[in-house]
Motif scaffolding. Structure first.
Motif, PDB file in Angstrom:
ATOM      1  N   GLN A 173       0.790  -1.236   0.135  1.00  0.00           N
ATOM      2  CA  GLN A 173      -0.139  -0.066   0.133  1.00  0.00           C
ATOM      3  C   GLN A 173       0.866   1.199   0.065  1.00  0.00           C
ATOM      4  N   VAL A 174       0.660   2.114  -1.059  1.00  0.00           N
ATOM      5  CA  VAL A 174       1.642   3.507  -1.099  1.00  0.00           C
ATOM      6  C   VAL A 174       0.706   4.390  -1.231  1.00  0.00           C
ATOM      7  N   ASP A 175       0.534   5.360   0.262  1.00  0.00           N
ATOM      8  CA  ASP A 175      -0.202   6.426   0.360  1.00  0.00           C
ATOM      9  C   ASP A 175       0.565   7.483  -0.170  1.00  0.00           C
ATOM     10  N   VAL A 176      -0.064   8.260  -1.066  1.00  0.00           N
ATOM     11  CA  VAL A 176       0.330   9.523  -1.563  1.00  0.00           C
ATOM     12  C   VAL A 176       0.303  10.787  -0.797  1.00  0.00           C
ATOM     13  N   LEU A 177       1.084  11.468   0.126  1.00  0.00           N
ATOM     14  CA  LEU A 177       0.863  12.081   1.291  1.00  0.00           C
ATOM     15  C   LEU A 177       0.742  13.609   0.809  1.00  0.00           C
ATOM     16  N   SER A 178       1.882  13.935  -0.189  1.00  0.00           N
ATOM     17  CA  SER A 178       2.164  15.270  -0.626  1.00  0.00           C
ATOM     18  C   SER A 178       2.939  15.202  -2.262  1.00  0.00           C
ATOM     19  N   ILE A 179       2.751  16.023  -2.930  1.00  0.00           N
ATOM     20  CA  ILE A 179       3.497  16.282  -4.102  1.00  0.00           C
ATOM     21  C   ILE A 179       3.584  17.482  -4.635  1.00  0.00           C
ATOM     22  N   GLU A 180       4.928  17.899  -4.910  1.00  0.00           N
ATOM     23  CA  GLU A 180       5.284  19.383  -5.324  1.00  0.00           C
ATOM     24  C   GLU A 180       5.820  19.380  -6.585  1.00  0.00           C
ATOM     25  N   THR A 181       5.480  20.226  -7.476  1.00  0.00           N
ATOM     26  CA  THR A 181       6.043  20.280  -8.890  1.00  0.00           C
ATOM     27  C   THR A 181       7.257  21.385  -8.749  1.00  0.00           C
ATOM     28  N   ALA A 182       8.072  21.624  -9.877  1.00  0.00           N
ATOM     29  CA  ALA A 182       8.821  22.810 -10.182  1.00  0.00           C
ATOM     30  C   ALA A 182       8.016  23.744 -10.693  1.00  0.00           C
ATOM     31  N   GLU A 183       8.599  24.967 -10.878  1.00  0.00           N
ATOM     32  CA  GLU A 183       7.895  26.056 -11.470  1.00  0.00           C
ATOM     33  C   GLU A 183       7.924  26.009 -12.973  1.00  0.00           C
ATOM     34  N   TRP A 184       8.011  24.891 -13.664  1.00  0.00           N
ATOM     35  CA  TRP A 184       8.079  24.822 -15.146  1.00  0.00           C
ATOM     36  C   TRP A 184       7.772  23.326 -15.572  1.00  0.00           C
ATOM     37  N   GLY A 185       7.474  23.034 -16.532  1.00  0.00           N
ATOM     38  CA  GLY A 185       7.162  21.973 -17.081  1.00  0.00           C
ATOM     39  C   GLY A 185       7.476  21.871 -18.500  1.00  0.00           C
ATOM     40  N   TRP A 186       7.326  20.457 -19.167  1.00  0.00           N
ATOM     41  CA  TRP A 186       7.622  20.522 -20.860  1.00  0.00           C
ATOM     42  C   TRP A 186       6.475  19.400 -21.278  1.00  0.00           C
ATOM     43  N   THR A 187       6.062  19.854 -22.416  1.00  0.00           N
ATOM     44  CA  THR A 187       5.303  18.625 -23.289  1.00  0.00           C
ATOM     45  C   THR A 187       6.246  18.753 -24.703  1.00  0.00           C
ATOM     46  N   GLY A 188       6.321  17.483 -25.060  1.00  0.00           N
ATOM     47  CA  GLY A 188       7.003  17.111 -26.491  1.00  0.00           C
ATOM     48  C   GLY A 188       6.439  16.258 -27.244  1.00  0.00           C
ATOM     49  N   LEU A 189       6.804  16.517 -28.648  1.00  0.00           N
ATOM     50  CA  LEU A 189       6.326  15.464 -29.701  1.00  0.00           C
ATOM     51  C   LEU A 189       7.633  15.064 -30.152  1.00  0.00           C
ATOM     52  N   PHE A 190       7.684  13.541 -29.896  1.00  0.00           N
ATOM     53  CA  PHE A 190       8.635  12.904 -30.481  1.00  0.00           C
ATOM     54  C   PHE A 190       8.027  11.903 -31.836  1.00  0.00           C
ATOM     55  N   PRO A 191       8.490  12.341 -33.063  1.00  0.00           N
ATOM     56  CA  PRO A 191       7.821  11.525 -34.090  1.00  0.00           C
ATOM     57  C   PRO A 191       8.119  10.091 -34.082  1.00  0.00           C
ATOM     58  N   GLY A 192       7.134   9.248 -34.373  1.00  0.00           N
ATOM     59  CA  GLY A 192       7.174   8.146 -34.344  1.00  0.00           C
ATOM     60  C   GLY A 192       7.054   7.472 -33.041  1.00  0.00           C
ATOM     61  N   PHE A 193       6.623   8.354 -31.967  1.00  0.00           N
ATOM     62  CA  PHE A 193       6.063   7.786 -30.866  1.00  0.00           C
ATOM     63  C   PHE A 193       4.765   8.121 -30.391  1.00  0.00           C
ATOM     64  N   GLY A 194       4.008   7.288 -29.688  1.00  0.00           N
ATOM     65  CA  GLY A 194       2.653   7.541 -29.372  1.00  0.00           C
ATOM     66  C   GLY A 194       1.599   6.902 -29.998  1.00  0.00           C
TER      67      GLY A 194
END
Length: 313
Positions: free
Chosen positions: A79-100
């Motif tokens: 059992q894994v209880d997710v107590l807290s999670i914090e991101t950075a102040e940035w993120g990214w989304t990418g398109l990789f041709p031939g993937f997905g």
């Protein structure tokens, strides 16, 4: 209660039951993981689309760990209880041709990269538009770890890219703070690892990738033999019920769907006292089938989500 830390440098690139744990804990203890994004730090807030052409793909989707949990044995449930999670102040989304999912339709495209600004106070991720302008977008931030899993009982090294029955790259957006994940244990100590922080993601898709700090509490359960794939109890869902979800993980989408329903029937029989027939009918009446992960081949993750409100007295 002891609180432990796994640092960014303490990661690996394959699920392997022979890996030496970097941390040994007792059931009931909490660990904080400081995780790089899925690019293993290769993409930064100033990266340009051309950066994707130089990525070392052999180091992507690293996971932090493994953590050995005392008393966890094959056949148990972690059992894994997710107590807290914090991101950075940035993120990214990418398109990789031939993937997905539509890899054949985008195979001829050039790599694409979008950098998001994450405002942790407002809870929004903002993309200010494409090349030369374009429409600005805002997405509600609901962070989670795309990778959460334990070592497989099979011999060898197993890529962290696909999901497995033991978890891994399940990319399930409901595993936010307050939710609980259940994983089948196949090796002594479980050997849990996590990573691939996401600021936001739709069902089945890819995400806003971001570094994260996540605190998890681990408990070994001895009485849940029906946990054969990742299960989770989703809480804190806006305008939605709490759900208990079973999953199917398989390279065949139909078989993954059948497995998700089958595992829900087993859960309802074991935990709610229903007959198999009544459980099957309830799945049809109240259960929601959703595609949680459809991009990291060869396996799909399908969830059967049961609203817990149906059991309210």
């Amino acid at each position: 209660m002891s609180i432990h830390t796994v640092h960014r440098s303490q990661n690996h690139l394959a699920w392997d039951k022979t890996l030496a744990p970097i941390l040994n804990i007792q059931s009931g203890e909490t660990v904080t993981f400081d995780c790089l994004d899925a690019s293993n730090g290769q993409i930064t807030p100033t990266s340009l689309p051309a950066s994707l052409a130089t990525l070392d793909f052999t180091t992507l989707d690293q996971v932090s760990g493994p953590v050995h949990i005392a008393s966890a044995l094959p056949g148990d449930t972690l059992q894994v209880d997710v107590l807290s999670i914090e991101t950075a102040e940035w993120g990214w989304t990418g398109l990789f041709p031939g993937f997905g999912l539509l890899q054949d339709e985008f195979a001829g495209d050039t790599p694409a990269l979008r950098i998001w600004k994450i405002d942790r106070e407002s809870g929004l991720a903002v993309w200010e538009g494409g090349e030369g302008g374009g429409t600005a977008l805002k997405v509600t931030v609901r962070p989670f770890c795309g990778e959460m899993g334990v070592a497989r009982g099979l011999e060898g090294k197993w890529s962290t890219i696909p999901p497995y029955n033991t978890g891994g790259n399940v990319d399930t957006r409901y595993l936010t703070a307050g939710s609980t994940l259940y994983l089948p244990v196949e090796v002594e100590g479980a050997l849990f690892s996590c990573g691939d922080g996401h600021a936001a993601q739709g069902d089945g898709g890819t995400a806003i990738e971001t570094p994260v700090k996540v605190s998890l509490r681990f408990t070994v359960l001895k009485n849940k033999p029906y946990t054969k794939t990742p299960h989770f109890h989703a809480r804190n869902l806006p305008a939605e019920n709490e759900y208990y979800t079973t999953t199917g993980v398989d390279p065949d989408l139909k078989e993954a769907t059948r497995a998700a329903v089958r595992h829900m029937i087993e859960f309802l029989v074991a935990e709610k006292g229903l007959s198999r027939v009544d459980a099957y009918m309830l799945c049809s009446v109240a259960g929601d089938l959703r595609l949680h992960e459809v991009v990291d081949m060869p396996n799909y993750v399908v969830g059967m989500m049961m609203p817990l409100s149906v059991f309210a007295s």
